[in-house]
Scaffold this active site. Structure first.
Site, PDB file in Angstrom:
ATOM      1  N   HIS A 126       1.891   7.118   1.834  1.00  0.00           N
ATOM      2  CA  HIS A 126       0.812   8.110   1.778  1.00  0.00           C
ATOM      3  C   HIS A 126       0.563   8.702   3.164  1.00  0.00           C
ATOM      4  O   HIS A 126       1.163   8.277   4.146  1.00  0.00           O
ATOM      5  CB  HIS A 126      -0.471   7.457   1.243  1.00  0.00           C
ATOM      6  N   GLU A 138     -10.514   5.449   1.726  1.00  0.00           N
ATOM      7  CA  GLU A 138      -9.207   4.932   1.325  1.00  0.00           C
ATOM      8  C   GLU A 138      -8.814   5.457  -0.058  1.00  0.00           C
ATOM      9  O   GLU A 138      -7.678   5.348  -0.476  1.00  0.00           O
ATOM     10  CB  GLU A 138      -9.228   3.400   1.367  1.00  0.00           C
ATOM     11  N   ARG A 166       0.900  -1.169   0.000  1.00  0.00           N
ATOM     12  CA  ARG A 166       0.000   0.000   0.000  1.00  0.00           C
ATOM     13  C   ARG A 166       0.919   1.194   0.000  1.00  0.00           C
ATOM     14  O   ARG A 166       1.666   1.399   0.950  1.00  0.00           O
ATOM     15  CB  ARG A 166      -0.907  -0.024   1.234  1.00  0.00           C
ATOM     16  N   GLU A 201      -5.366   6.843  11.675  1.00  0.00           N
ATOM     17  CA  GLU A 201      -5.628   5.484  11.191  1.00  0.00           C
ATOM     18  C   GLU A 201      -5.308   4.479  12.288  1.00  0.00           C
ATOM     19  O   GLU A 201      -4.175   4.367  12.726  1.00  0.00           O
ATOM     20  CB  GLU A 201      -4.779   5.210   9.951  1.00  0.00           C
ATOM     21  N   HIS A 215       2.896   7.021   6.129  1.00  0.00           N
ATOM     22  CA  HIS A 215       3.084   5.607   6.463  1.00  0.00           C
ATOM     23  C   HIS A 215       3.000   4.730   5.225  1.00  0.00           C
ATOM     24  O   HIS A 215       2.556   5.174   4.158  1.00  0.00           O
ATOM     25  CB  HIS A 215       2.054   5.167   7.513  1.00  0.00           C
ATOM     26  N   HIS A 221      -2.903  11.116   5.306  1.00  0.00           N
ATOM     27  CA  HIS A 221      -4.277  11.605   5.145  1.00  0.00           C
ATOM     28  C   HIS A 221      -4.697  12.472   6.321  1.00  0.00           C
ATOM     29  O   HIS A 221      -3.942  12.636   7.285  1.00  0.00           O
ATOM     30  CB  HIS A 221      -5.273  10.467   4.904  1.00  0.00           C
TER      31      HIS A 221
HETATM   32 MN    MN Z   1      -3.375   5.184   5.583  1.00  0.00          MN
END
Ligand code: MN
Ligand code: MN
Length: 403
Positions: free
Chosen positions: A113, A181, A110, A119, A158, A115
């Site tokens: 990124h 997401e 993943r 999380e 992360h 946000h």
């Molecule tokens: Mn995340």
């Protein structure tokens, strides 16, 4: 059909069937046509919801849906893994928490990124390597496995990478029901949308260094399995003990409640200091047991069901009381201060995780409250003799023991 005196139809409220007009199939035995369903039906779905098709007579309709499920959420599948989510747009009452269920194959990444929201996550299968940076710019690199949690504060960058042999599956809870997401700031997007001469100046190299960067984001993509954790920590410059732990081994922690009916484990900022905006409880209910009648004064409860099957009734003013069935992969939301229980209705363990948008876990047990009142006062409300009240549980049980 008019009938006044049959057992199935009465003019005054009775125990277990309190409302007028009466609600529930139990009141239609003398008028079987009442329950006829003449329209299109989906027997497969109906079979999953016995407590909705034939609600307890104590239910009184209605209130907003508090059931949803990752099982009905579209999967975004890419090479390397997949994700599906439930945001407030999908599940209207879920305004405090949004959920994501994700899988990364071994080596699957993943992408790097960040946000707008924090999380929180629980690992449900496999192993995963997680990286992040602290507020003071110090790195963490850690491996997590089934039953472990992580917490990344809002805005801190992360990555996640599945490890062998079977990759990683996990459930994320964002501390804002609107977070998606698909609404994350991605490393590759920023590189592709920065003038090459700016990239060159920023990193002190020639523009040509960036000639092969991806022009579309990666989001999830396949990768080689990383090497040893120690080697990655050393390469990232991790200084042991320099940062607050971003992971918590919930499966190895001691239960706060445990009896013959099951157990409850808690992770919040009191034992997992990094988890400043999400508190969690992992509940295991044995067959025949029940999470006792209670409520939470500090936040809505966002539930994810990992195993087994159960039912929950949610009680609110009105009165409103509705009962719904839950199975593995389902999600429930209980509003702050709404009374509820969760009962194991299957023949195997029922396991679910509760999350709350708060720095700490809080609950009020109905039994504990009633046990700490003048008995005459309780007796005056419920018409139960004081000597019988004395046999009620004397404190918070969390879970009803198997009798
Ligand atoms: Mn995340
Ligand atoms: Mn609860």
């Amino acid at each position: 059909m008019e009938s006044n005196d049959t057992p199935a139809h009465h003019e005054t409220p009775v125990f277990g069937d309190p409302d007028l007009p009466q609600e529930g199939e139990i009141n239609t035995a003398d008028d079987a046509a009442s329950t006829t369903m003449t329209g299109p039906q989906n027997p497969v779905i109906e079979s999953q919801f016995p407590n909705q098709m034939d609600a307890p007579a104590t239910d009184i309709s209605t209130q907003p849906f508090f059931w949803s499920s990752f099982n009905i959420s579209p999967r975004r599948v890419q090479r390397g893994g997949w994700a599906r989510e439930l945001t407030q747009q999908d599940f209207a009452i879920s305004d405090e928490i949004a959920g994501v269920n994700m899988y990364l194959e071994a080596g699957g990444i993943r992408e790097l990124h960040w946000h707008q929201t924090a999380e929180w996550a629980i690992m449900t299968r496999g192993k995963c390597r997680v990286t992040t940076l602290s507020r003071t710019g110090l790195p963490s690199v850690d491996d997590v496995e089934e039953g472990d949690l992580w917490f990344f504060p809002a805005g801190l960058p992360h990555s996640l990478q599945g490890l062998g042999p079977d990759g990683a599956e996990f459930v994320l809870a964002f501390d804002d029901g609107a977070q998606s997401e698909s609404n994350t700031l991605l490393l590759t997007d920023w590189f592709a949308h920065t003038p090459p001469e700016v990239l060159a100046k920023n990193f002190g190299v020639a523009q040509e260094v960036f000639a092969d960067i991806p022009l579309h984001n990666l989001w999830i993509f396949p990768g080689d399995e990383p090497g040893s954790l120690e080697a990655d920590q050393a390469a990232a410059g991790v200084t042991w003990g320099a940062t607050e732990a971003v992971i918590f081994r919930l499966s190895r922690s001691e239960p706060v409640r445990q009896n013959s009916g099951g157990s409850i484990k808690i992770a919040d900022s009191t034992n997992f200091p990094a988890s400043k905006t999400v508190a969690a409880a992992l509940t295991v209910l044995e067959p025949g047991s029940m999470r006792e009648l209670h409520w939470h004064p500090n936040a809505d409860e966002w539930q994810y069901y990992l195993k087994g099957q159960g039912r929950m009734t949610v009680f609110n003013t009105g009165p409103h009381a509705n009962t719904t069935d839950f199975r593995a992969g389902d999600v429930g939301v209980v509003g702050r201060n709404f009374g509820h229980y969760v009962e194991n209705t299957g023949d195997e363990q029922l396991i679910y995780i509760e999350t709350f948008k708060s720095d700490h876990y809080e609950e009020v047990s109905l039994a504990n409250w009633l046990a700490h009142l003048p008995p005459a006062l309780v007796s005056a409300h419920l018409n139960i003799p004081e000597e019988v009240l004395a046999s009620f549980p004397r404190d918070t049980q969390g879970i009803t023991p198997i009798r």
